[in-house]
Scaffold this active site. Sequence first.
Site, mmCIF file in Angstrom:
data_model
loop_
_atom_site.group_PDB
_atom_site.id
_atom_site.type_symbol
_atom_site.label_atom_id
_atom_site.label_comp_id
_atom_site.label_asym_id
_atom_site.label_seq_id
_atom_site.Cartn_x
_atom_site.Cartn_y
_atom_site.Cartn_z
ATOM 1 N N HIS A 280 -24.059 -4.663 43.695
ATOM 2 C CA HIS A 280 -23.504 -4.084 44.920
ATOM 3 C C HIS A 280 -21.997 -3.920 44.709
ATOM 4 O O HIS A 280 -21.252 -4.904 44.635
ATOM 5 C CB HIS A 280 -23.825 -5.011 46.114
ATOM 6 C CG HIS A 280 -23.579 -4.394 47.446
ATOM 7 N ND1 HIS A 280 -24.398 -4.596 48.530
ATOM 8 C CD2 HIS A 280 -22.603 -3.566 47.872
ATOM 9 C CE1 HIS A 280 -23.925 -3.921 49.574
ATOM 10 N NE2 HIS A 280 -22.820 -3.292 49.192
ATOM 11 N N ILE A 281 -21.606 -2.680 44.605
ATOM 12 C CA ILE A 281 -20.239 -2.367 44.194
ATOM 13 C C ILE A 281 -19.216 -2.874 45.213
ATOM 14 O O ILE A 281 -19.498 -2.926 46.407
ATOM 15 C CB ILE A 281 -20.128 -0.833 43.992
ATOM 16 C CG1 ILE A 281 -18.995 -0.499 43.054
ATOM 17 C CG2 ILE A 281 -20.027 -0.097 45.309
ATOM 18 C CD1 ILE A 281 -19.106 0.895 42.485
ATOM 19 N N HIS A 282 -18.068 -3.290 44.728
ATOM 20 C CA HIS A 282 -17.011 -3.792 45.616
ATOM 21 C C HIS A 282 -15.644 -3.622 44.967
ATOM 22 O O HIS A 282 -15.519 -3.708 43.749
ATOM 23 C CB HIS A 282 -17.266 -5.254 45.991
ATOM 24 C CG HIS A 282 -17.561 -6.157 44.821
ATOM 25 N ND1 HIS A 282 -18.781 -6.156 44.171
ATOM 26 C CD2 HIS A 282 -16.796 -7.067 44.179
ATOM 27 C CE1 HIS A 282 -18.748 -7.041 43.185
ATOM 28 N NE2 HIS A 282 -17.547 -7.605 43.158
ATOM 29 N N LEU A 283 -14.663 -3.382 45.813
ATOM 30 C CA LEU A 283 -13.291 -3.180 45.343
ATOM 31 C C LEU A 283 -12.473 -4.435 45.649
ATOM 32 O O LEU A 283 -12.378 -4.845 46.803
ATOM 33 C CB LEU A 283 -12.681 -1.968 46.052
ATOM 34 C CG LEU A 283 -11.222 -1.638 45.755
ATOM 35 C CD1 LEU A 283 -11.056 -1.171 44.320
ATOM 36 C CD2 LEU A 283 -10.711 -0.557 46.710
#
Length: 153
Positions: free
Chosen positions: A109-112
């Site tokens: 789950h992509i995150h910055l």
Amino acid sequence: MDFIKSRKPDHCVFCKAGANISGEDKDFIVYRGEKCFVILNRYPYATGHIMIIPYRHCKNFEILDDEELSEMMVLAKKFISVLKCAFEPDGFNIGMNLGNVAGAGIADHIHLHVVPRWAGDTNFMPVFAGVKIHPTDLEGAYKAIMQALEATS
Ligand SMILES: [Zn+2]
């Protein structure tokens, strides 16, 4: 083994946090946008380390739609101001680790990451290498961010 290896979205901590399943206070969510939310990292590299995360369970950067991408950046800008107000850092690292080999803790789950930095805080240690530098009081950081959010908006 295949069963164990395949992480389903309903077991994803970011999906749970985004859906508010385990309760907002516990999750340290500091902001909810339309496409993305902002949350304190439970295992911060530095005080005030936040993550900007799309609600949608999405592994690959190139699959994010333009609205998700732009809100991510708009929130990064907003929270740079908030974190400056709250913690007066000397600089920031902003970045994504795409895939396990790149150091992603939760690769599905992509995150910055937005990580405040202070002169001399880690010397030459790469901030995204998983080295924890600052012992951090999450409650205190949460309160400081919420106050700064009010002060800057
Ligand atoms: Zn997810």
